[in-house]
Design an enzyme around this catalytic site. Structure first.
Site, PDB file in Angstrom:
ATOM      1  N   LEU A  71      37.801  52.098  46.504  1.00 53.62           N
ATOM      2  CA  LEU A  71      36.525  51.942  47.217  1.00 53.62           C
ATOM      3  C   LEU A  71      35.318  51.759  46.292  1.00 53.62           C
ATOM      4  O   LEU A  71      34.231  51.429  46.754  1.00 53.62           O
ATOM      5  CB  LEU A  71      36.293  53.116  48.174  1.00 53.62           C
ATOM      6  CG  LEU A  71      37.250  53.169  49.371  1.00 53.62           C
ATOM      7  CD1 LEU A  71      36.949  54.392  50.243  1.00 53.62           C
ATOM      8  CD2 LEU A  71      37.157  51.899  50.217  1.00 53.62           C
ATOM      9  N   ARG A  72      35.454  51.996  45.001  1.00 53.01           N
ATOM     10  CA  ARG A  72      34.424  51.689  43.975  1.00 53.01           C
ATOM     11  C   ARG A  72      33.156  52.526  44.027  1.00 53.01           C
ATOM     12  O   ARG A  72      32.275  52.340  43.184  1.00 53.01           O
ATOM     13  CB  ARG A  72      34.031  50.205  44.020  1.00 53.01           C
ATOM     14  CG  ARG A  72      35.174  49.224  43.964  1.00 53.01           C
ATOM     15  CD  ARG A  72      36.036  49.399  42.728  1.00 53.01           C
ATOM     16  NE  ARG A  72      36.999  48.303  42.625  1.00 53.01           N
ATOM     17  CZ  ARG A  72      38.181  48.419  42.028  1.00 53.01           C
ATOM     18  NH1 ARG A  72      38.553  49.571  41.465  1.00 53.01           N
ATOM     19  NH2 ARG A  72      39.000  47.404  41.964  1.00 53.01           N
ATOM     20  N   HIS A 189      51.258  55.053  38.751  1.00 56.01           N
ATOM     21  CA  HIS A 189      51.137  53.622  38.425  1.00 56.01           C
ATOM     22  C   HIS A 189      52.177  53.397  37.321  1.00 56.01           C
ATOM     23  O   HIS A 189      51.894  53.601  36.139  1.00 56.01           O
ATOM     24  CB  HIS A 189      49.699  53.346  37.956  1.00 56.01           C
ATOM     25  CG  HIS A 189      49.442  51.975  37.435  1.00 56.01           C
ATOM     26  ND1 HIS A 189      48.625  51.073  38.069  1.00 56.01           N
ATOM     27  CD2 HIS A 189      49.883  51.346  36.326  1.00 56.01           C
ATOM     28  CE1 HIS A 189      48.569  49.954  37.369  1.00 56.01           C
ATOM     29  NE2 HIS A 189      49.322  50.089  36.294  1.00 56.01           N
ATOM     30  N   ASP A 316      46.678  48.551  47.945  1.00 55.07           N
ATOM     31  CA  ASP A 316      46.067  48.404  46.618  1.00 55.07           C
ATOM     32  C   ASP A 316      44.826  47.500  46.703  1.00 55.07           C
ATOM     33  O   ASP A 316      44.565  46.691  45.812  1.00 55.07           O
ATOM     34  CB  ASP A 316      47.069  47.867  45.586  1.00 55.07           C
ATOM     35  CG  ASP A 316      46.561  48.008  44.154  1.00 55.07           C
ATOM     36  OD1 ASP A 316      45.505  48.651  43.937  1.00 55.07           O
ATOM     37  OD2 ASP A 316      47.212  47.462  43.247  1.00 55.07           O
ATOM     38  N   HIS A 320      36.535  43.319  43.581  1.00 55.19           N
ATOM     39  CA  HIS A 320      35.840  43.088  42.321  1.00 55.19           C
ATOM     40  C   HIS A 320      34.672  42.143  42.546  1.00 55.19           C
ATOM     41  O   HIS A 320      34.783  41.167  43.273  1.00 55.19           O
ATOM     42  CB  HIS A 320      36.776  42.456  41.280  1.00 55.19           C
ATOM     43  CG  HIS A 320      37.754  43.441  40.705  1.00 55.19           C
ATOM     44  ND1 HIS A 320      37.368  44.489  39.906  1.00 55.19           N
ATOM     45  CD2 HIS A 320      39.094  43.549  40.845  1.00 55.19           C
ATOM     46  CE1 HIS A 320      38.435  45.198  39.560  1.00 55.19           C
ATOM     47  NE2 HIS A 320      39.498  44.658  40.127  1.00 55.19           N
ATOM     48  N   GLY A 335      43.110  42.586  40.230  1.00 53.27           N
ATOM     49  CA  GLY A 335      42.991  43.181  41.558  1.00 53.27           C
ATOM     50  C   GLY A 335      42.676  42.196  42.657  1.00 53.27           C
ATOM     51  O   GLY A 335      42.069  41.147  42.420  1.00 53.27           O
TER      52      GLY A 335
HETATM   53  N1  LIG Z   1      45.685  46.694  41.161  1.00 57.90           N
HETATM   54  C1  LIG Z   1      44.808  46.195  40.341  1.00 57.90           C
HETATM   55  O1  LIG Z   1      45.005  45.072  39.867  1.00 57.90           O
HETATM   56  N2  LIG Z   1      43.698  46.855  40.030  1.00 57.90           N
HETATM   57  C2  LIG Z   1      43.342  48.163  40.438  1.00 57.90           C
HETATM   58  C3  LIG Z   1      44.026  49.231  39.673  1.00 57.90           C
HETATM   59  C4  LIG Z   1      45.472  49.440  40.047  1.00 57.90           C
HETATM   60  O2  LIG Z   1      45.803  49.633  41.242  1.00 57.90           O
HETATM   61  O3  LIG Z   1      46.321  49.466  39.179  1.00 57.90           O
HETATM   62  C5  LIG Z   1      41.827  48.295  40.302  1.00 57.90           C
HETATM   63  O4  LIG Z   1      41.296  49.402  40.325  1.00 57.90           O
HETATM   64  O5  LIG Z   1      41.174  47.253  40.242  1.00 57.90           O
HETATM   65 ZN   LIG Z   2      47.842  50.661  40.037  1.00 59.38          ZN
END
Ligand SMILES: NC(=O)N[C@@H](CC(=O)O)C(=O)O
Ligand SMILES: [Zn+2]
Length: 442
Positions: A71-72, A189, A316, A320, A335
């Protein structure tokens, strides 16, 4: 507890829905709970204060639960906030999401966990549950305040350094021993950093050679899964494997389950549908960790989701900002968005193709993830008395994915322009409609 919001109606009557994909029935919801299912539902409704939802041709399921959402907030509110991510979750039919700890600051204390919990309650669009970090600052060295996070108002039970692997076996052992006391779980992970770096940005195999990109091999995943299965057996604790992406990883989970390890696993919608074939474009929208894999892996993941080797679908969802994604492939952020498209992808790949039925989809998207995270108010069978955390889906409607229509603050969906069969119509949280046809209800 979520604050009780007045929606203007006391009763919600969902008419003609195929409950759990079976017989169509009316379902009456009052004060956050299902109070009647079937012929008596209509009679029990208070005519004066009733909202009707015509669900003819729609399927009513327990709301989806996402074990893996980024969720950042705090830290990168330009990419996603708890509110925008909760809106995307509701639009995707999710009533609960587990918010990963790799924020800034990291969710590694009781206060940090309560902060995320409170932001979720304030947004009121999904049950947002913070995941606690396994190690302080995700550094992999010292255990975070696992007990304090569990004893906080957030009642944290799922711990993960996601984005990073807990690679030190001694740290992983300690974390597993610690969480056993309160039936917690460590979500790993699974990726040995010694085999997956530096500069690795795609699957290691024919594709990495052809495109001249540094790859990381399947064994980086399967070797950590095998090790953690041994640690789970040794400690008697629960381990969960985030985003399994390879046939080798699936085999390791299968072997661990046969041995009696308390292990569960998830797969993402993108790993169920997309392959390395897309990388020829060098479009960073297809850059994700773990990476897209060849078709053989996709086939193994689909099979594992059917036979129960993989317990749950998890998105997941990794929003971004544009300026973090718009780089040459090796330099772009890892991501993909996932919350809003998860159901359509899983429906298209698994149900429309005849691989799965509604009961199994419910188990993988609602029941199992709720059980793994210990969320008693989600993933429950729809019957009088059950919590009204529900979703209505249209199995016949097609969706053409439009990034511009996303409720996320980010736009990095790998499914842009794809047409999928199966659409989320209405999401109900605590008896209240949160999203109807992609629109948030105020
Ligand atoms: N999945 C991703 O590519 N990125 C995830 C991190 C993660 O889930 O490994 C992230 O936080 O951007
Ligand atoms: Zn991950």
């Amino acid at each position: 507890m979520n604050g009780h919001r007045m929606s203007g109606h006391n009763d919600l009557l969902v008419t003609g829905a195929a409950v759990h994909g079976g017989e169509s029935a009316d379902v009456l919801v009052r004060d956050g709970r299902v109070v009647a299912v079937g012929p008596d539902a209509t009679g029990a409704a208070t005519e004066t204060d009733l909202e009707r939802v015509d669900a003819d041709g729609l399927v009513l399921l327990p709301g989806f639960v996402d074990l893996h959402t980024h969720l950042r907030e705090p830290g990168r509110e330009d990419a996603e906030t708890v509110r925008s991510g909760s809106a995307a979750a509701a639009a995707g039919g999710f009533t609960a999401v587990l918010a990963m700890a790799n924020t800034s600051p990291v969710t590694d204390t009781g206060e940090a966990a309560e902060h995320v919990l409170d932001l979720g309650v304030a947004a009121g669009l999904a049950d947002v549950r913070p995941v606690g970090a396994v190690t302080k600052g995700l550094e992999g060295a010292e255990l975070a305040e696992l007990g304090m996070m569990h004893r906080s108002r957030a009642r944290v039970r799922v711990f993960s350094d996601d984005g990073r692997c807990v690679h030190d076996a001694r740290v992983m052992r300690r974390a597993l021993e610690y969480v056993r006391a309160f039936d917690g779980v460590v979500s790993q992970h699974a990726q040995d950093p010694a085999l997956a770096g530096p500069g690795a940005c795609c699957h290691e195999g024919e594709v990495s050679g052809r495109l001249g990109l540094t790859g990381w091999p399947a064994v980086a995943e399967s070797s950590i899964i095998a090790r953690d299965a041994e640690l789970a057996l040794h400690t008697g604790s629960r381990v969960h494997i985030a985003h399994v992406s390879t046939a080798e990883g699936v085999e390791a989970v299968r072997w661990a389950k046969r041995r009696g390890a308390r292990i569960t696993a998830e797969v993402t919608p993108h790993h169920l549908l997309l392959t390395t074939d897309l990388l020829g474009s060098y479009d960073p929208v297809f850059k994700v960790n773990p990476p897209l894999r060849p078709q053989e892996d996709v086939d193994a993941l689909r099979e594992a989701l059917v036979d129960g080797t993989i317990d749950a679908v998890a998105t997941d969802h990794a929003p971004h900002a544009r300026h973090d994604k718009e780089h040459a492939f090796p330099d772009a952020a890892f991501g993909m968005l996932g919350l809003e498209t998860a159901f359509s992808v899983v429906h298209d790949v698994m149900i429309a193709s005849g691989r799965m039925d509604w009961a199994l989809l419910t188990e993988r998207m609602s029941t199992a993830p709720a059980r793994i995270a210990g969320l008693a108010e989600h993933g429950q069978h729809i019957r009088p008395g059950s919590p009204a955390n529900l979703v209505l889906v249209d199995p016949r409607a097609e969706v053409t994915v439009d990034p511009g229509a996303s409720l996320s603050l980010s736009r990095n969906t790998p499914f842009a322009g794809r047409t999928l069969t199966g659409r989320v119509r209405t999401t109900i949280l605590n008896g209240r409609i949160t999203v109807a046809d992609g629109e948030v209800r105020p």
